[in-house]
Write a protein that holds these residues in place. Sequence first.
Motif, PDB file in Angstrom:
ATOM      1  N   VAL A   1      85.441  27.485  12.803  1.00  0.00           N
ATOM      2  CA  VAL A   1      86.509  28.153  12.397  1.00  0.00           C
ATOM      3  C   VAL A   1      86.439  27.946  10.421  1.00  0.00           C
ATOM      4  O   VAL A   1      86.453  27.048  10.310  1.00  0.00           O
ATOM      5  CB  VAL A   1      87.049  28.900  12.220  1.00  0.00           C
ATOM      6  N   ILE A   2      85.955  28.776   9.730  1.00  0.00           N
ATOM      7  CA  ILE A   2      86.279  28.897   8.363  1.00  0.00           C
ATOM      8  C   ILE A   2      87.536  30.153   8.199  1.00  0.00           C
ATOM      9  O   ILE A   2      86.838  30.833   8.046  1.00  0.00           O
ATOM     10  CB  ILE A   2      84.982  28.539   7.230  1.00  0.00           C
ATOM     11  N   PRO A   3      88.335  29.702   8.272  1.00  0.00           N
ATOM     12  CA  PRO A   3      89.717  30.620   7.723  1.00  0.00           C
ATOM     13  C   PRO A   3      88.891  31.512   5.995  1.00  0.00           C
ATOM     14  O   PRO A   3      88.259  31.413   5.022  1.00  0.00           O
ATOM     15  CB  PRO A   3      91.086  29.400   7.060  1.00  0.00           C
ATOM     16  N   GLY A   4      89.248  32.903   6.536  1.00  0.00           N
ATOM     17  CA  GLY A   4      88.634  34.078   5.307  1.00  0.00           C
ATOM     18  C   GLY A   4      87.154  34.076   5.308  1.00  0.00           C
ATOM     19  O   GLY A   4      86.700  35.112   5.411  1.00  0.00           O
ATOM     20  N   GLN A   5      86.013  33.535   6.681  1.00  0.00           N
ATOM     21  CA  GLN A   5      85.241  33.811   6.481  1.00  0.00           C
ATOM     22  C   GLN A   5      84.504  34.485   7.864  1.00  0.00           C
ATOM     23  O   GLN A   5      84.635  34.269   8.813  1.00  0.00           O
ATOM     24  CB  GLN A   5      84.346  32.180   6.878  1.00  0.00           C
ATOM     25  N   GLY A   6      83.782  35.640   6.906  1.00  0.00           N
ATOM     26  CA  GLY A   6      83.390  36.271   8.646  1.00  0.00           C
ATOM     27  C   GLY A   6      81.790  35.820   8.957  1.00  0.00           C
ATOM     28  O   GLY A   6      81.879  34.354   9.538  1.00  0.00           O
ATOM     29  N   ILE A   7      81.110  37.161   9.868  1.00  0.00           N
ATOM     30  CA  ILE A   7      80.593  36.600  10.760  1.00  0.00           C
ATOM     31  C   ILE A   7      79.082  35.989   9.895  1.00  0.00           C
ATOM     32  O   ILE A   7      78.939  36.657   9.495  1.00  0.00           O
ATOM     33  CB  ILE A   7      79.916  37.875  11.215  1.00  0.00           C
ATOM     34  N   ASP A   8      78.377  35.285   9.852  1.00  0.00           N
ATOM     35  CA  ASP A   8      77.587  34.374   9.101  1.00  0.00           C
ATOM     36  C   ASP A   8      76.212  35.100   9.599  1.00  0.00           C
ATOM     37  O   ASP A   8      75.214  34.722  11.144  1.00  0.00           O
ATOM     38  CB  ASP A   8      77.640  33.013   9.639  1.00  0.00           C
ATOM     39  N   PHE A   9      76.132  36.189   9.551  1.00  0.00           N
ATOM     40  CA  PHE A   9      74.758  36.632  10.173  1.00  0.00           C
ATOM     41  C   PHE A   9      73.267  36.323   9.752  1.00  0.00           C
ATOM     42  O   PHE A   9      72.200  36.501  10.841  1.00  0.00           O
ATOM     43  CB  PHE A   9      74.038  38.031   9.538  1.00  0.00           C
ATOM     44  N   THR A  10      72.996  35.268   9.151  1.00  0.00           N
ATOM     45  CA  THR A  10      71.598  34.833   8.782  1.00  0.00           C
ATOM     46  C   THR A  10      71.742  33.305   9.654  1.00  0.00           C
ATOM     47  O   THR A  10      70.650  33.291  10.681  1.00  0.00           O
ATOM     48  CB  THR A  10      71.589  33.842   7.470  1.00  0.00           C
ATOM     49  N   ALA A  11      73.308  32.928  10.639  1.00  0.00           N
ATOM     50  CA  ALA A  11      72.986  31.730  11.549  1.00  0.00           C
ATOM     51  C   ALA A  11      73.224  32.687  12.571  1.00  0.00           C
ATOM     52  O   ALA A  11      72.244  32.086  13.697  1.00  0.00           O
ATOM     53  CB  ALA A  11      74.323  31.126  11.761  1.00  0.00           C
ATOM     54  N   LEU A  12      73.040  33.885  12.759  1.00  0.00           N
ATOM     55  CA  LEU A  12      73.124  34.946  14.273  1.00  0.00           C
ATOM     56  C   LEU A  12      71.758  35.047  14.360  1.00  0.00           C
ATOM     57  O   LEU A  12      71.428  35.152  15.178  1.00  0.00           O
ATOM     58  CB  LEU A  12      74.230  35.551  14.395  1.00  0.00           C
ATOM     59  N   GLY A  13      71.239  35.195  12.852  1.00  0.00           N
ATOM     60  CA  GLY A  13      69.662  35.789  13.422  1.00  0.00           C
ATOM     61  C   GLY A  13      68.615  34.983  14.067  1.00  0.00           C
ATOM     62  O   GLY A  13      68.209  35.204  14.884  1.00  0.00           O
ATOM     63  N   HIS A  14      69.060  33.340  13.212  1.00  0.00           N
ATOM     64  CA  HIS A  14      68.520  32.365  13.689  1.00  0.00           C
ATOM     65  C   HIS A  14      68.640  32.210  14.862  1.00  0.00           C
ATOM     66  O   HIS A  14      67.570  31.996  15.862  1.00  0.00           O
ATOM     67  CB  HIS A  14      69.320  31.280  13.246  1.00  0.00           C
ATOM     68  N   TRP A  15      69.414  31.961  15.803  1.00  0.00           N
ATOM     69  CA  TRP A  15      70.576  31.858  17.058  1.00  0.00           C
ATOM     70  C   TRP A  15      69.381  32.792  18.514  1.00  0.00           C
ATOM     71  O   TRP A  15      68.368  33.013  19.096  1.00  0.00           O
ATOM     72  CB  TRP A  15      71.191  31.821  17.576  1.00  0.00           C
ATOM     73  N   LEU A  16      69.517  34.181  17.425  1.00  0.00           N
ATOM     74  CA  LEU A  16      68.787  35.581  18.418  1.00  0.00           C
ATOM     75  C   LEU A  16      67.395  35.738  18.853  1.00  0.00           C
ATOM     76  O   LEU A  16      66.974  35.990  19.468  1.00  0.00           O
ATOM     77  CB  LEU A  16      69.652  36.825  17.885  1.00  0.00           C
ATOM     78  N   LEU A  17      67.049  35.082  17.063  1.00  0.00           N
ATOM     79  CA  LEU A  17      65.379  34.727  17.508  1.00  0.00           C
ATOM     80  C   LEU A  17      64.782  34.396  18.221  1.00  0.00           C
ATOM     81  O   LEU A  17      64.240  33.864  18.872  1.00  0.00           O
ATOM     82  CB  LEU A  17      64.365  34.815  15.614  1.00  0.00           C
ATOM     83  N   LEU A  18      65.815  33.118  17.908  1.00  0.00           N
ATOM     84  CA  LEU A  18      65.199  31.964  19.044  1.00  0.00           C
ATOM     85  C   LEU A  18      64.612  32.030  20.295  1.00  0.00           C
ATOM     86  O   LEU A  18      64.266  31.800  21.523  1.00  0.00           O
ATOM     87  CB  LEU A  18      66.197  30.466  18.906  1.00  0.00           C
ATOM     88  N   ALA A  19      66.063  32.941  20.815  1.00  0.00           N
ATOM     89  CA  ALA A  19      66.439  33.813  22.683  1.00  0.00           C
ATOM     90  C   ALA A  19      65.430  34.203  22.700  1.00  0.00           C
ATOM     91  O   ALA A  19      64.907  33.531  23.862  1.00  0.00           O
ATOM     92  CB  ALA A  19      67.769  33.641  22.476  1.00  0.00           C
ATOM     93  N   LEU A  20      64.902  34.873  21.421  1.00  0.00           N
ATOM     94  CA  LEU A  20      64.478  35.831  21.336  1.00  0.00           C
ATOM     95  C   LEU A  20      62.816  35.533  21.944  1.00  0.00           C
ATOM     96  O   LEU A  20      61.741  35.868  22.761  1.00  0.00           O
ATOM     97  CB  LEU A  20      63.541  37.363  20.916  1.00  0.00           C
ATOM     98  N   ALA A  21      62.294  34.457  21.326  1.00  0.00           N
ATOM     99  CA  ALA A  21      61.011  33.284  21.237  1.00  0.00           C
ATOM    100  C   ALA A  21      61.191  32.875  22.504  1.00  0.00           C
ATOM    101  O   ALA A  21      60.346  32.851  23.155  1.00  0.00           O
ATOM    102  CB  ALA A  21      60.486  32.670  20.046  1.00  0.00           C
TER     103      ALA A  21
END
Length: 664
Positions: free
Chosen positions: A130-150
Amino acid sequence: MSTETSREEHRVTRANARPKIGPARRTGGPGPMGGQGVAEKAVSFGPSLRRLLGMMRPERLVFAVVIVMGIASVVGNVVGPKILGKATDVIFTGVVGKNLPAGVTKEQVIEMLRQAGNSQLADMVSGMNVIPGQGIDFTALGHWLLLALALYAAAAVLGFIQQFLLIRGVQRTVYRMRNLVNEKMDRLPLAYFDRQPRGELLSRITNDMDNVQQTLQQTLGQLLNSILTVIGVAVMMFTVSPMLAWLTLAIIPVAGVASVLIGKQAQKQFTSMWARTGELNGEVEEAYTGHALVKVFGRQHEVAAVFDDTNEKLFASSFRAQLISAIIMPVNFFIGNLNYVAIAVVGGLQVANGRMPLGNVQAFIQYSRMFTQPMTQIASMANLLQSGVASAERVFEVLDADEQAPDTEGALPETVEGHVEFRDVDFSYSADRPLIQRLSLEARPGQTIAIVGPTGAGKTTLVNLLERFYEIQGGQILLDGVDITSVPRADLRGKLGMVLQDTWLFGGTIRDNIAYGRPGATTDEVIDAAKAAHVDRFVHQLPHGYDTVINDEGTNISAGEKQLITIARAFIADPEVLILDEATSSVDTRTEVLVQQAMTRLRSGRTSFVIAHRLSTIRDADLILVMEHGAIVEQGTHDELLETKGAYHDLYQSQFAAAIEDAA
C-alpha cells in the motif's frame, strides 16, 4: 416342444447373405434352448473399462491432441483466479491507501497504528503493498483484468477445439464397435441365435451400444478436464499458500473412500438394470410380433401381467441404481463445503495477521471451489461410467461368443451339376439328444427328392445341414463330389436356393424383394420371375405396382401373396440346387395349382429337395424319403412306397381318408 418343431419356427433366411437386423418380418419365439438372457454378474469393472478404452486406440493421435488442448485450456482457467487475485489486491490496497494520511511512508503509518493500539490493523497493512494517500491504480487494474480476460477467452477457444476432436474420436470409436458387432453377427452360428431371444440381442446391439456411446461422450471430456483441473488447481494452491493447500488436499481421501463405497453398490444395480432392460425388450418384441396370436387365444392379461412383473423389476433396479449413484454428488458437496468453511476461517485469520494478502485468500477460495467441483464431477460421473461399463460388458459378451468354424479355401467345380450325397452323417442339437445318426442318401443331378415324415422327424434339419446352417458331427455331405465343409459358405450357398414356409420380406418395394435373390437384376428379369411365380397377376392391382412398399408387418398384402413373392425370389436366383420347405403352405388351392406348375418349371434341369406334409404335391418326385426320428425308414417312388404298405402308405392313407371325410 420337439427339436424339429423349434427348428421349423427358426427357419433361416440366410441362403446367400444375412439380412440386416431390424427390418426382418419373421415371427416366432425364442429358440428351443430357451433364452440365454444376459450375464447375471458383471465380468468386472476394471478389465471391461480397460477393454473399452482399448477400443479407442486407433484414435490415439486425436486423443493426444485432445489432451494437449485440455492442458492448455485448464492452464488458462487455473491461472485466471490468481490474476483476479492480483486485481483484487489493487482494488483493496487502493481503498485502504486512500484512507491513510498522505506524505508519510508505509512504515510510519504502521508505527502510528501500533501507537494508537490498532496492532491488528497494523499487521494487516504490513502485509499489503500500500502507498498512503494513493487510491486505486486503474492502469494496473486494467492490465490484470485484460490479462484475465485474454486467458479465459483462450481457454474457451481451446476447450471448443478439444470438444470437437473428442466428439469426433468417440463417434468413430463407436462406429467401429458397431461394425465389429455387425461383422460378428455374420460369424455366429445359427445355434447362438436359437439360444438368444431376439429382443434381448437387439437390446445389446441398440440400447447398450447407445449407452456406451453416451457414456464415452459425456464422461471422457469431463473426466479429462476434471483431472487436469484438479492437478492444475493443486499446483496453483501450493504457489498461493502451502498451508491452505494441504488443508484442501485432506478432503481427497475422505471423498475418494465415500465415492468408491457408493460406486460399488451402484455397479451391481446398473448391471441388473440393463439386464432387466434386455429382458423387457425381449418380452415386448415377442408380444408385438405375435400380437395376433395373443389376441386369438385371449392371453392379453397374461402377457400384460408378465410385462408388469418385468417392468416392476426394471423400475426397482433402475431406481436403486440411480438413487445410490445420485448420493455421490451431495456427499461430496457436503465434504467440499466443510473444506470451504475451513479455508474461509483460516484464510481470514491469515489476512488479519498480515501473513497473506486479501487477493490470495480470494484466489484460494476460488481454487477451493475449482478443486472440489471437479472432484464432485469425477465422483458423480461414476453414475454414467458404471452404467456404461455394464452395457459395454453386455456388448463384449456378444463379441466374445463362440463363432462358427472359419471358411476354408476349397472350391466347387466351375459348373455345378447338383449331385448331392450324404455319407454316414451324424448330427444332434444337443449331445444328450441324438437326432440324425449315420444317415446316407444320394440325389443325382436333375432329380426331385421329396422328404416327408411326421413333425420332429428331421426333415428341415436335413436341408439346414446341406446349407451349413449347422455343422455335422460326423460323416460327409458332398456337392458334385466336393465336401461342402471344404468350400466357403458363401460359395456353397450361392449354388443353393431356398423357399421357406415362413415368409421373410424386408421393408422395401415388391421389386426390391424379388431382386433380393440376385443383386443387380434388371427390371425385365424381375418381371419375368414375377410372371413365372404368378406375382404379376396381383401386382397390377396394387396402387404402385412393383414399386408398392411393403409396410412394417407386411399387412398390405396377403400371406399367400407374400409366399408368391418369395417364390419369385427363388426364380430370379436361378440356383443349381433348389430347396422347397412347405413352399405352398400359405396359398389357396387355386394358387397352389399355379404354383405347382411354376415349381415344375423351376425344378426342371436342377436338383430339388421338397419338404411337404401334403403328399399330393410330391407324387411326381423322382425319389421320396420317409423320415422318422432322424432316420430314413423308407425310400422310393410314390407307387413303390404305396405298394410296400409301410410308413408312407399309412401317412398317405391318413391324409386321403381325412380328405374324404372333410368332403363328406
